[in-house]
Design a protein around this motif. Structure first.
Motif, PDB file in Angstrom:
ATOM      1  N   ARG A   1      -0.012   7.123  -6.129  1.00  0.00           N
ATOM      2  CA  ARG A   1      -0.756   6.916  -7.375  1.00  0.00           C
ATOM      3  C   ARG A   1      -2.225   6.588  -7.079  1.00  0.00           C
ATOM      4  NH1 ARG A   1       0.566   2.439 -12.086  1.00  0.00           N
ATOM      5  NH2 ARG A   1      -1.205   2.971 -13.425  1.00  0.00           N
ATOM      6  N   TYR A   2      -2.445   5.840  -6.013  1.00  0.00           N
ATOM      7  CA  TYR A   2      -3.806   5.515  -5.581  1.00  0.00           C
ATOM      8  C   TYR A   2      -4.580   6.795  -5.263  1.00  0.00           C
ATOM      9  CZ  TYR A   2      -7.433   3.966  -2.272  1.00  0.00           C
ATOM     10  OH  TYR A   2      -8.617   3.772  -1.607  1.00  0.00           O
ATOM     11  N   CYS A   3      -3.930   7.728  -4.571  1.00  0.00           N
ATOM     12  CA  CYS A   3      -4.574   8.990  -4.207  1.00  0.00           C
ATOM     13  C   CYS A   3      -4.983   9.763  -5.462  1.00  0.00           C
ATOM     14  CB  CYS A   3      -3.630   9.814  -3.339  1.00  0.00           C
ATOM     15  SG  CYS A   3      -4.348  11.346  -2.698  1.00  0.00           S
TER      16      CYS A   3
ATOM     17  N   LEU B   1      -5.439  -0.494 -12.608  1.00  0.00           N
ATOM     18  CA  LEU B   1      -4.462  -0.005 -11.632  1.00  0.00           C
ATOM     19  C   LEU B   1      -3.932  -1.153 -10.784  1.00  0.00           C
ATOM     20  CD1 LEU B   1      -3.047   2.321 -10.008  1.00  0.00           C
ATOM     21  CD2 LEU B   1      -5.087   2.346  -8.559  1.00  0.00           C
ATOM     22  N   LEU B   2      -4.816  -1.993 -10.280  1.00  0.00           N
ATOM     23  CA  LEU B   2      -4.401  -3.077  -9.392  1.00  0.00           C
ATOM     24  C   LEU B   2      -3.551  -4.105 -10.128  1.00  0.00           C
ATOM     25  CD1 LEU B   2      -7.729  -3.588  -7.393  1.00  0.00           C
ATOM     26  CD2 LEU B   2      -5.699  -2.298  -6.719  1.00  0.00           C
TER      27      LEU B   2
ATOM     28  N   LEU C   1     -12.668   2.174  -5.490  1.00  0.00           N
ATOM     29  CA  LEU C   1     -11.504   1.890  -4.644  1.00  0.00           C
ATOM     30  C   LEU C   1     -11.277   2.875  -3.505  1.00  0.00           C
ATOM     31  CD1 LEU C   1      -8.512   0.880  -6.973  1.00  0.00           C
ATOM     32  CD2 LEU C   1      -9.413  -0.411  -5.053  1.00  0.00           C
TER      33      LEU C   1
ATOM     34  N   HIS D   1      -5.541   8.476  -8.371  1.00  0.00           N
ATOM     35  CA  HIS D   1      -6.532   7.657  -9.073  1.00  0.00           C
ATOM     36  C   HIS D   1      -7.944   7.914  -8.554  1.00  0.00           C
ATOM     37  CE1 HIS D   1      -8.065   3.959 -11.056  1.00  0.00           C
ATOM     38  NE2 HIS D   1      -8.781   3.813  -9.949  1.00  0.00           N
TER      39      HIS D   1
ATOM     40  N   ASP E   1     -10.219   0.677 -12.207  1.00  0.00           N
ATOM     41  CA  ASP E   1      -9.657   0.237 -10.925  1.00  0.00           C
ATOM     42  C   ASP E   1      -8.845  -1.040 -11.083  1.00  0.00           C
ATOM     43  OD1 ASP E   1     -10.920   2.346  -9.633  1.00  0.00           O
ATOM     44  OD2 ASP E   1     -12.654   1.165  -9.036  1.00  0.00           O
TER      45      ASP E   1
ATOM     46  N   LEU F   1       0.821  -1.208   0.000  1.00  0.00           N
ATOM     47  CA  LEU F   1       0.000   0.000   0.000  1.00  0.00           C
ATOM     48  C   LEU F   1       0.854   1.256   0.000  1.00  0.00           C
ATOM     49  CD1 LEU F   1      -2.742   1.331   0.012  1.00  0.00           C
ATOM     50  CD2 LEU F   1      -2.829   1.064   2.502  1.00  0.00           C
TER      51      LEU F   1
ATOM     52  N   SER G   1     -14.660   5.721  -9.181  1.00  0.00           N
ATOM     53  CA  SER G   1     -13.850   4.618  -8.691  1.00  0.00           C
ATOM     54  C   SER G   1     -14.606   3.863  -7.608  1.00  0.00           C
ATOM     55  CB  SER G   1     -12.519   5.140  -8.129  1.00  0.00           C
ATOM     56  OG  SER G   1     -11.777   4.094  -7.526  1.00  0.00           O
TER      57      SER G   1
ATOM     58  N   LEU H   1       2.026   2.066  -3.558  1.00  0.00           N
ATOM     59  CA  LEU H   1       1.051   2.566  -4.537  1.00  0.00           C
ATOM     60  C   LEU H   1       0.211   3.729  -4.020  1.00  0.00           C
ATOM     61  CD1 LEU H   1      -2.185   1.526  -4.020  1.00  0.00           C
ATOM     62  CD2 LEU H   1      -1.107  -0.667  -4.418  1.00  0.00           C
TER      63      LEU H   1
END
Length: 348
Positions: A139-141, A243-244, A151, A143, A240, A133, A149, A136
């Motif tokens: 980039r997650y933020c 990305l994963l 996620l 996204h 999503d 976590l 999303s 990523l």
């Protein structure tokens, strides 16, 4: 699928059982650590924000009986804002008298808590999941803040080091299921699902109220969300899962809650031509008003499992017993494609 003789079947089953026992991880003393986490949050949240200069990735604080660390406090504060969780609400939800321990049928053996307000879920995670976590998170933020999303439910990431020197890692997320405080006398009836697109062993356990993939197939009642909402959902889910899979992640679940029609829920939808909720309480997930008047909540959880050699071996061994393309543990790219296809098939 490979057809096995009785002796070969027994041999594969013994190997699989041995593999599970060797790779199982023990959960550290979560009940002891959760108290330290809550005290650390109460005593150090202000210090965490002030001490973080943007270059540091965590706040480190010594408490009386443990060491407390908050990872990426500034980034997590942005995530809480985008998920519609106010700071005072977050602090209140994580006060020592506001959490209750949940029973879980999770195979991971992790511990779970839910705030009495229904807003926040706290769970223990493994060290490798915490590392994933953190890699990523930036980039997650980006996204979850740009585009629809399923996620966007991460709120905080913490570590507690106990006197025994054991490390306990905590992930705080927003509750995907609709939030009803414990004091609510008559919550709106709903049906809950945990979906992976897999059809091997994916049926609810006897005591669980959460349905799974095979239960949805048996019901033969697709989610009637309408063409506009379906396009938004599939687009968000594809985005999503892309990305994963780029981080080699798989075995995550799409949680779905279906609320029965009720007059109070329609206030969450400001524009009936675009039946996507804009309410603050529905941020961090995708909530749509179905053509049948029901409200559908969609959110992805447990997305920190990497496709390691253990998972490859698991897929290989299960392939002797079942169709290896239908089990839960498959290649991340195929997993993403299979889940999107499954949801496409069971939405109208």
């Amino acid at each position: 699928m490979v057809i096995l003789s009785g002796g070969t079947f027994f041999t594969v089953w013994v190997l699989w059982s041995l593999f599970v026992s060797l790779t199982a991880r023990k959960v550290t003393p979560a009940n002891l650590a959760i108290g330290s986490l809550l005290r650390g949050l109460k005593q150090s949240e202000e210090a965490a924000i002030i001490r973080n200069t943007g270059k540091e990735c965590f706040c480190y604080t010594d408490l009386q009986d443990c060491q407390w660390k908050a990872y990426e406090p500034i980034t997590c504060q942005y995530l809480r804002e985008s998920a519609g969780v106010m700071e005072n609400e977050y602090q209140t939800s994580l006060s020592p008298d506001a959490l209750e321990c949940l029973s879980s049928d999770s195979k991971s053996g992790q511990a779970f808590w839910r705030s009495k307000s229904g807003v926040v879920i706290v769970k223990t995670i493994q060290h490798h999941e915490c590392k994933t976590l953190r890699k990523l998170l930036k980039r997650y933020c980006q996204h979850v803040q740009h585009g629809y999303s399923c996620l966007g439910n991460v709120l905080g990431l913490y570590r507690v080091r106990l006197k025994s020197r054991k490390m306990v890692y905590f992930l705080v997320t927003k509750n995907i299921y609709h939030q009803y405080p414990d004091s609510t006398p008559n919550p709106i009836p709903s049906i809950k699902y945990d979906l992976k697109g897999s059809t091997i062993g994916r049926r609810k356990s006897g005591s669980s109220l959460v349905l799974k993939d095979l239960d949805l197939i048996d019901q033969n009642e697709p989610f009637a969300i309408g063409p506009v909402a379906k396009e938004v959902l599939l687009s968000a889910l594809y985005r999503d899962s892309l990305l994963l899979s780029s981080y080699n992640l798989m075995d995550y679940s799409l949680l779905v809650e279906v609320e029965e029609p009720h007059v109070s829920i329609f206030r969450r939808f400001l524009n009936y031509l675009q039946p996507i909720s804009t309410s603050r309480q529905d941020k961090g997930k995708l909530v749509v008003l179905g053509a049948n008047g029901k409200v559908y909540h969609f959110g992805i959880i447990d997305f920190l499992q990497r496709y390691t050699w253990r998972k490859r071996l698991e897929n290989f061994l299960k392939g002797f017993l079942w169709d290896r393309y239908k089990v839960s543990c498959v290649d991340p790219q195929y997993y993403a494609q299979r889940l999107v296809t499954f949801i496409d098939q069971y939405t109208l």
